[in-house]
Design an enzyme around this catalytic site. Structure first.
Site, PDB file in Angstrom:
ATOM      1  N   TYR A 267       0.825  -1.215   0.000  1.00  0.00           N
ATOM      2  CA  TYR A 267       0.000   0.000   0.000  1.00  0.00           C
ATOM      3  C   TYR A 267       0.857   1.262   0.000  1.00  0.00           C
ATOM      4  CZ  TYR A 267      -4.626  -2.056   0.963  1.00  0.00           C
ATOM      5  OH  TYR A 267      -5.817  -2.724   0.878  1.00  0.00           O
TER       6      TYR A 267
ATOM      7  N   LYS B 199       3.274 -15.074   2.297  1.00  0.00           N
ATOM      8  CA  LYS B 199       3.591 -15.937   1.155  1.00  0.00           C
ATOM      9  C   LYS B 199       5.109 -16.054   1.052  1.00  0.00           C
ATOM     10  CE  LYS B 199       1.506 -17.233  -2.275  1.00  0.00           C
ATOM     11  NZ  LYS B 199       1.180 -18.630  -2.696  1.00  0.00           N
TER      12      LYS B 199
ATOM     13  N   ASP C  93      -2.683 -18.181   0.731  1.00  0.00           N
ATOM     14  CA  ASP C  93      -3.698 -18.860  -0.082  1.00  0.00           C
ATOM     15  C   ASP C  93      -4.377 -19.969   0.715  1.00  0.00           C
ATOM     16  OD1 ASP C  93      -1.251 -20.195  -0.117  1.00  0.00           O
ATOM     17  OD2 ASP C  93      -1.373 -20.784  -2.228  1.00  0.00           O
TER      18      ASP C  93
ATOM     19  N   ASP D  43      -6.285  -7.079   4.178  1.00  0.00           N
ATOM     20  CA  ASP D  43      -7.436  -6.453   3.512  1.00  0.00           C
ATOM     21  C   ASP D  43      -8.341  -7.529   2.919  1.00  0.00           C
ATOM     22  OD1 ASP D  43      -8.992  -4.340   2.312  1.00  0.00           O
ATOM     23  OD2 ASP D  43      -8.016  -4.831   0.413  1.00  0.00           O
TER      24      ASP D  43
ATOM     25  N   ASP E 239     -12.085  -9.366   4.543  1.00  0.00           N
ATOM     26  CA  ASP E 239     -13.370  -9.325   3.824  1.00  0.00           C
ATOM     27  C   ASP E 239     -13.979 -10.722   3.720  1.00  0.00           C
ATOM     28  OD1 ASP E 239     -13.248  -6.566   3.391  1.00  0.00           O
ATOM     29  OD2 ASP E 239     -13.829  -6.727   1.291  1.00  0.00           O
TER      30      ASP E 239
HETATM   31  C1  IPM Z   1     -10.351  -1.405   4.021  1.00  0.00           C
HETATM   32  C2  IPM Z   1     -10.608  -0.751   2.685  1.00  0.00           C
HETATM   33  C3  IPM Z   1      -9.453   0.183   2.361  1.00  0.00           C
HETATM   34  C4  IPM Z   1      -8.194  -0.658   2.265  1.00  0.00           C
HETATM   35  C5  IPM Z   1      -9.648   1.038   1.108  1.00  0.00           C
HETATM   36  C6  IPM Z   1     -10.919   1.848   1.154  1.00  0.00           C
HETATM   37  C7  IPM Z   1      -8.459   1.946   0.874  1.00  0.00           C
HETATM   38  O1  IPM Z   1     -10.797  -1.732   1.722  1.00  0.00           O
HETATM   39  O2  IPM Z   1     -10.206  -0.666   5.012  1.00  0.00           O
HETATM   40  O3  IPM Z   1     -10.311  -2.626   4.089  1.00  0.00           O
HETATM   41  O4  IPM Z   1      -7.909  -1.258   1.227  1.00  0.00           O
HETATM   42  O5  IPM Z   1      -7.467  -0.700   3.261  1.00  0.00           O
HETATM   43 MG    MG Z   2     -10.846  -3.729   2.498  1.00  0.00          MG
END
Ligand code: IPM
Ligand code: MG
Length: 365
Positions: A141, A192, A225, A249, A253
């Site tokens: 990032y 990884k 993975d 990230d 999710d």
């Molecule tokens: C998160 C979001 C952010 C990230 C984006 C909005 C920059 O997806 O906080 O998970 O990738 O960190």
């Molecule tokens: Mg995210």
């Protein structure tokens, strides 16, 4: 001593969900449980529209002076054409880096009445309680060089750099080990290292720190993975998952869906002791449902609880908020993402009622 909470509602559903947290924080402060000042500031795409930057300088100054910052969400289709450096997301990355909030705590907790809302069979997710500790201010990032360059043969080349120093790895690993001791005492470190040197370094540094200071914690290592697969195969095997910025990230999710809805997941970004923390729901700005008053405010409300716990010195208030969300869900109150028909403000009302606080100043989006 007065504590300061800075709200940065941002874009999309950010303002709607943050408004419910504001009502709850205000009601708690009015009840006398804490001496709290609540401020707000412009952030994200709306700040770009007003000030030409997603993170105005004075907002960062105020964030650093606050005890806790509660963010809503940033971004939306209207800013997709902006340059990378002024996109709402860039403001968020600058805020995280500017606050040195390097450890992102993302609990994936399945509230009992929501086990059937997950797309996974409820027997795999009932009782789920995983905590991601995601490195938040390094890795791909932030690594340099980055950019898109023109090549002599007319092609273009996109470049990002995945880079970690041993100090960056160790400081976030310290937090993971310390929190594990307050939970089930297990850390699974994810990278990884089979294909990436930075991943190998990650594994070596985590192992070395473990041997030096945290040998009482059970440490395991997993390739990212495989972790993705294990999260949907047998998610309850995990206690604390420690991983880098990008894998964190993605994997958080995945874990969000195990809990029934991404609308339920809070997060805390913390750094060195004493520094203000940054609290944000992990869902995005959800432009498709923004402004309709139907978004789930629970992730924001649970992020507020984390702010009380980690930055405002009030863990008892955090426990009360967590319990109030659980009891609103027990009572069957659900927003649309969970198959219900409660509005955003209605969910806020239910949490306030469960807190036995006055249900007032309600605004429908
Ligand atoms: C998160 C979001 C952010 C990230 C984006 C909005 C920059 O997806 O906080 O998970 O990738 O960190
Ligand atoms: Mg995210």
């Amino acid at each position: 001593m007065t504590k300061t909470l800075l709200l940065l509602p941002g874009d999309g559903i950010g303002p709607e969900v943050t408004e419910q947290s504001r009502r709850i924080a205000q009601a708690i402060a009015d009840g006398g449980a804490i001496d709290l000042r609540i401020d707000s500031g412009d952030f994200g795409g709306m700040a770009f529209d007003r000030h030409g930057t997603p993170l105005p300088d004075d907002v960062l100054v105020r964030a650093l002076a606050a005890d806790a910052v509660l963010m809503g969400a940033v971004g939306g289709p209207q800013w997709k054409g902006c340059g990378y450096d002024v996109r709402p997301e860039a403001g968020l990355l600058r805020l995280r880096a500017g606050m040195n909030a390097y450890a992102n705590l993302r609990p994936a907790y399945c509230f009992a009445p929501l086990a059937s809302a997950s797309t996974l069979k409820s027997e795999h997710v009932a009782g789920l309680d995983v905590l991601f500790v995601r490195e938040l201010t390094g890795g791909v990032y932030f690594g340099a060089p980055r950019g898109i360059e023109a090549l002599d043969d007319g092609q273009r080349r996109g470049i990002n750099t995945h880079v970690y120093t041993s100090a960056e790895i160790r400081r976030v690993a310290e937090i993971a080990f310390q929190i594990a001791r307050t939970r089930r005492n297990q850390v699974c470190s994810v990278e990884k290292g089979n294909v990436m040197e930075a991943g190998l370094l990650w594994r070596e540094e985590v192992s070395a720190l473990h041997a030096e200071k945290y040998a009482d914690v059970e440490l395991s290592h997993m390739l990212a993975d495989n972790c993705a697969m294990q999260l949907v195969k047998n998610p309850r095997q995990f206690d604390v998952i420690l991983t880098d910025n990008l894998f964190g990230d993605i994997l958080s999710d995945t874990a969000a869906m195990l809990t029934g809805s991404i609308g339920m997941l809070p997060s805390a970004a913390i750094g060195d002791p004493g520094a203000p923390g940054l609290y944000e729901p992990i869902h995005g700005s959800a432009p498709d449902i923004a402004g309709r008053g139907v978004a789930n405010p629970c992730a924001s409300i649970l992020s507020l609880a984390m702010a009380f716990r980690h930055s405002l010195g009030a863990p008892a208030i955090a426990d009360r908020i967590d319990a109030a969300v659980a009891s609103a869900l027990d009572a069957g109150v659900r927003t649309a993402d969970l198959g219900g028909d409660a509005t955003t403000a209605g969910m806020g009302d239910a949490v306030l009622a469960a807190l036995a606080l006055p249900v007032a100043d309600r605004v429908e989006a």
